[in-house]
Structure formats: C-alpha cells, structure tokens
Write a protein that holds these residues in place. Structure first.
Motif, PDB file in Angstrom:
ATOM      1  N   ALA A 169       0.743  -1.151  -0.055  1.00 17.71           N
ATOM      2  CA  ALA A 169      -0.177   0.066  -0.006  1.00 17.71           C
ATOM      3  C   ALA A 169       0.977   1.189  -0.209  1.00 17.71           C
ATOM      4  N   GLU A 170       2.002   1.125   0.731  1.00 14.69           N
ATOM      5  CA  GLU A 170       2.882   2.417   0.897  1.00 14.69           C
ATOM      6  C   GLU A 170       3.652   2.545  -0.593  1.00 14.69           C
ATOM      7  N   GLU A 171       3.753   1.363  -1.159  1.00 16.39           N
ATOM      8  CA  GLU A 171       4.525   1.561  -2.649  1.00 16.39           C
ATOM      9  C   GLU A 171       3.596   2.193  -3.478  1.00 16.39           C
ATOM     10  N   GLN A 172       2.288   1.745  -3.406  1.00 13.61           N
ATOM     11  CA  GLN A 172       1.070   2.190  -4.487  1.00 13.61           C
ATOM     12  C   GLN A 172       1.015   3.650  -4.078  1.00 13.61           C
ATOM     13  N   LEU A 173       1.021   4.186  -2.829  1.00 11.39           N
ATOM     14  CA  LEU A 173       0.983   5.611  -2.312  1.00 11.39           C
ATOM     15  C   LEU A 173       2.218   6.361  -3.108  1.00 11.39           C
ATOM     16  N   LEU A 174       3.603   5.746  -3.055  1.00 12.19           N
ATOM     17  CA  LEU A 174       4.624   6.460  -3.610  1.00 12.19           C
ATOM     18  C   LEU A 174       4.471   6.479  -4.910  1.00 12.19           C
ATOM     19  N   ALA A 175       3.941   5.505  -5.816  1.00 11.34           N
ATOM     20  CA  ALA A 175       3.621   5.539  -7.299  1.00 11.34           C
ATOM     21  C   ALA A 175       2.647   6.851  -7.566  1.00 11.34           C
ATOM     22  N   GLY A 191       5.449   9.565 -14.107  1.00  7.87           N
ATOM     23  CA  GLY A 191       5.881   8.850 -12.821  1.00  7.87           C
ATOM     24  C   GLY A 191       5.632   7.561 -12.778  1.00  7.87           C
ATOM     25  N   LYS A 192       4.459   6.912 -12.784  1.00  3.55           N
ATOM     26  CA  LYS A 192       4.162   5.625 -12.730  1.00  3.55           C
ATOM     27  C   LYS A 192       4.737   4.733 -13.658  1.00  3.55           C
ATOM     28  N   GLU A 193       4.717   5.142 -14.896  1.00  2.94           N
ATOM     29  CA  GLU A 193       5.016   4.494 -16.103  1.00  2.94           C
ATOM     30  C   GLU A 193       6.320   4.218 -15.989  1.00  2.94           C
ATOM     31  N   LEU A 194       7.358   5.362 -15.692  1.00  7.91           N
ATOM     32  CA  LEU A 194       8.643   5.088 -15.535  1.00  7.91           C
ATOM     33  C   LEU A 194       9.154   4.468 -14.415  1.00  7.91           C
ATOM     34  N   LEU A 195       8.234   4.114 -13.261  1.00  7.25           N
ATOM     35  CA  LEU A 195       8.533   3.593 -12.253  1.00  7.25           C
ATOM     36  C   LEU A 195       9.487   4.240 -11.162  1.00  7.25           C
ATOM     37  N   LEU A 196       9.293   5.701 -11.264  1.00  3.81           N
ATOM     38  CA  LEU A 196      10.108   6.437 -10.458  1.00  3.81           C
ATOM     39  C   LEU A 196       9.867   5.925  -9.063  1.00  3.81           C
ATOM     40  N   HIS A 197       8.968   5.538  -8.473  1.00  6.63           N
ATOM     41  CA  HIS A 197       8.833   5.168  -6.954  1.00  6.63           C
ATOM     42  C   HIS A 197       9.734   4.100  -6.732  1.00  6.63           C
TER      43      HIS A 197
END
Length: 174
Positions: free
Chosen positions: A42-48, A63-69
């Motif tokens: 859940a924290e990873e999804q929040l960072l995404a 940012g999500k598509e580039l996997l910046l999180h």
C-alpha cells in the motif's frame, strides 16, 4: 464423451485451481527487494501516486509508467545512511496520516487536483518529518526521471566529447 475431451477439461480445471488463488491474493510486499527499508504494498502504491503527481502523464510518460517510485526506494535503500532511511520511513508514515486527515481518505483515492493541492501544501510546511520525506522523494524522483531510458533516448541528444566538428567556425585574432 471421448477420453481426450475429458482429459483436456480435467487439465483446464487443474490449471485454474493453481492459478486462481494467485489472482486474488495480495502479497503485501513491495515489488523490489529492499535490504534496509521496509515498505508495504500500500505504501508503494502511495509512492507511485506521489510520483505520478510530480510527473503526470502527458505526451510523455509519467512517474508511474517510468517506475520512479521504485527508483526512489532503491536509491534510499542503497545510497542513504541509516538516519536518512529512518527519516524517510517516519516521514512516509507521517505523510500517510496527515494526508488521510486532510482528505478524509487515502492519498491514492484522491482526485488529481486534490493530490496536487496536498503536494503544494507540503512545500509550505516547516522543517518536519513530512517535509524531509518529500524533499528526499522529490530529489530522487527528479534524478530518476532525468536518468530514465525515455529521457536519455528521446529527449536528450547525446554527442560524443568534444562534440561535433565545425570547420567554418569563425576564429578571431586577438
């Protein structure tokens, strides 16, 4: 009923019973292996979502598509000291509670304009856990974006050093 049809049906059922539980199970673990940080799914999804707020998808990938999180998590895990890692984890927890108090629901469920308003509110905060977390996340997300494959291949035109030769460059005498 022929034997081949019965065997085929039995194999479909057996395959489905093996695959189906994996479809409904949430692991709770992050997508990448981290050695020093502990981050839930859940924290990873929040960072995404936070990375998508910083770099929204337009005609370029977001940012999500580039996997910046994931880049940020790996960089904080590998390149920051224990104090920074603790500040990142504490700030992430504080951000989750603060955003839930401000929005009334999770940051991931908020509309994009609410997410942008919340991120702008972070930038006006004093030097606390959330501000430190956000500054670290933003710095590493920008670094990840500028070093991403998309930017390095499509936006930056690379020239070998010393650059191209211009035989007609005017030379002035001193």
């Amino acid at each position: 009923m022929n034997r081949r049809g019965a065997v085929r049906t039995l194999l479909y059922i057996a395959g489905g019973t093996l695959v189906l539980p994996a479809c409904f199970r949430q692991s709770g673990a992050p997508s990448i292996a981290l050695q020093k940080l502990s981050v839930s799914e859940a924290e990873e999804q929040l960072l995404a979502e936070l990375a998508e707020t910083l770099f929204p998808t337009t005609d370029t990938p977001g940012g999500k598509e580039l996997l910046l999180h994931l880049f940020v998590l790996k960089m904080v895990d590998d390149c920051h000291g224990p104090e920074d890692q603790r500040a990142f984890s504490d700030g992430l927890s504080a951000f989750i509670q603060w955003s839930h108090g401000k929005l009334g629901h999770s940051f991931t469920l908020a509309a994009p304009n609410e997410q942008v308003a919340l991120v702008e509110a972070i930038q006006t905060r004093a030097d606390d856990d959330i501000a430190k977390f956000y500054a670290m996340f933003k710095q590493r997300a920008i670094q990840g974006y500028l070093n991403s494959q998309y930017v390095m291949t499509n936006l930056v035109k690379y020239e070998l050093i010393p650059g191209r030769y211009n035989g007609y460059f005017p030379v002035e005498k001193d």
